[in-house]
Design a protein around this motif. Sequence first.
Motif, short mmCIF file in Angstrom:
data_model
loop_
_atom_site.label_atom_id
_atom_site.label_comp_id
_atom_site.label_asym_id
_atom_site.label_seq_id
_atom_site.Cartn_x
_atom_site.Cartn_y
_atom_site.Cartn_z
N ALA A 7 0.83 -1.21 0.00
CA ALA A 7 0.00 0.00 0.00
C ALA A 7 0.86 1.26 0.00
O ALA A 7 0.58 2.22 -0.72
CB ALA A 7 -0.94 -0.01 1.20
N TRP A 8 1.95 1.26 0.78
CA TRP A 8 2.86 2.41 0.78
C TRP A 8 3.57 2.54 -0.55
O TRP A 8 3.78 3.65 -1.05
CB TRP A 8 3.86 2.30 1.93
N LEU A 9 3.94 1.42 -1.15
CA LEU A 9 4.57 1.47 -2.47
C LEU A 9 3.60 2.01 -3.52
O LEU A 9 4.01 2.72 -4.44
CB LEU A 9 5.09 0.08 -2.87
N CYS A 10 2.33 1.69 -3.39
CA CYS A 10 1.32 2.23 -4.31
C CYS A 10 1.25 3.75 -4.19
O CYS A 10 1.13 4.45 -5.20
CB CYS A 10 -0.04 1.61 -4.04
N LEU A 11 1.31 4.26 -2.98
CA LEU A 11 1.32 5.71 -2.78
C LEU A 11 2.54 6.33 -3.47
O LEU A 11 2.43 7.33 -4.18
CB LEU A 11 1.31 6.06 -1.30
N ALA A 12 3.70 5.73 -3.27
CA ALA A 12 4.92 6.24 -3.91
C ALA A 12 4.80 6.19 -5.43
O ALA A 12 5.20 7.12 -6.14
CB ALA A 12 6.14 5.44 -3.44
N ALA A 13 4.24 5.10 -5.94
CA ALA A 13 4.05 4.96 -7.38
C ALA A 13 3.14 6.06 -7.91
O ALA A 13 3.39 6.63 -8.98
CB ALA A 13 3.47 3.58 -7.71
N TYR A 14 2.08 6.37 -7.16
CA TYR A 14 1.16 7.41 -7.62
C TYR A 14 1.85 8.77 -7.64
O TYR A 14 1.61 9.59 -8.54
CB TYR A 14 -0.12 7.45 -6.80
N ALA A 15 2.70 9.04 -6.66
CA ALA A 15 3.44 10.30 -6.64
C ALA A 15 4.34 10.40 -7.87
O ALA A 15 4.40 11.45 -8.53
CB ALA A 15 4.26 10.42 -5.36
N LEU A 16 5.04 9.33 -8.20
CA LEU A 16 5.89 9.33 -9.40
C LEU A 16 5.05 9.46 -10.67
O LEU A 16 5.46 10.14 -11.63
CB LEU A 16 6.73 8.05 -9.44
N HIS A 17 3.89 8.85 -10.68
CA HIS A 17 2.98 8.94 -11.82
C HIS A 17 2.53 10.38 -12.04
O HIS A 17 2.55 10.88 -13.17
CB HIS A 17 1.78 8.01 -11.57
N ALA A 18 2.12 11.06 -10.97
CA ALA A 18 1.70 12.46 -11.08
C ALA A 18 2.84 13.33 -11.58
O ALA A 18 2.64 14.23 -12.40
CB ALA A 18 1.18 12.96 -9.73
N LEU A 19 4.05 13.04 -11.13
CA LEU A 19 5.22 13.78 -11.59
C LEU A 19 5.44 13.57 -13.09
O LEU A 19 5.68 14.52 -13.84
CB LEU A 19 6.46 13.35 -10.81
#
Length: 157
Positions: A7-19
Amino acid sequence: MSLSVLAWLCLAAYALHALEEFQMDWRDWAQDILKLPVGWPDFYVTNAAVLVLGAVQAQVALALPAVPLVFASLMLINAVFFHVLPTIVTRVYSPGTATAVLLFLPLGVQVFRNATATGSAGLGTCLAALAGGALLMAFPVVMLKIRHHHDTAAANA
């Protein structure tokens, strides 16, 4: 890997995706290709909301395992229907496709694998999570369309 770590990795992935979407000018692509009446403020607010939801789902993952499944569903739906398929159909790169393919798809699938393998979620929970992810994905698009319709009606009045 635990559901909480995923779940934490998903959050990090979403941050990179938005970037990636921001740096590759997703807004112009969405206006030109998807015909979405979206501006940069819409992008900022929507992605800020998703990142908050991502933090919440990571925090509650162990107590409420269905919540990370909804977030994973959002990621999978976003990847397939807003990046991979539009890129294939239009032959125009959808900003965000790289992180969608490299991060969203494998992490989203792994969240479901973990939840089902550990008994945290059965078929009903998985289907409900997919529906929840679809609703989350649709919500900002519907709001954009309603606002655009309202603005158009007001301008024509």
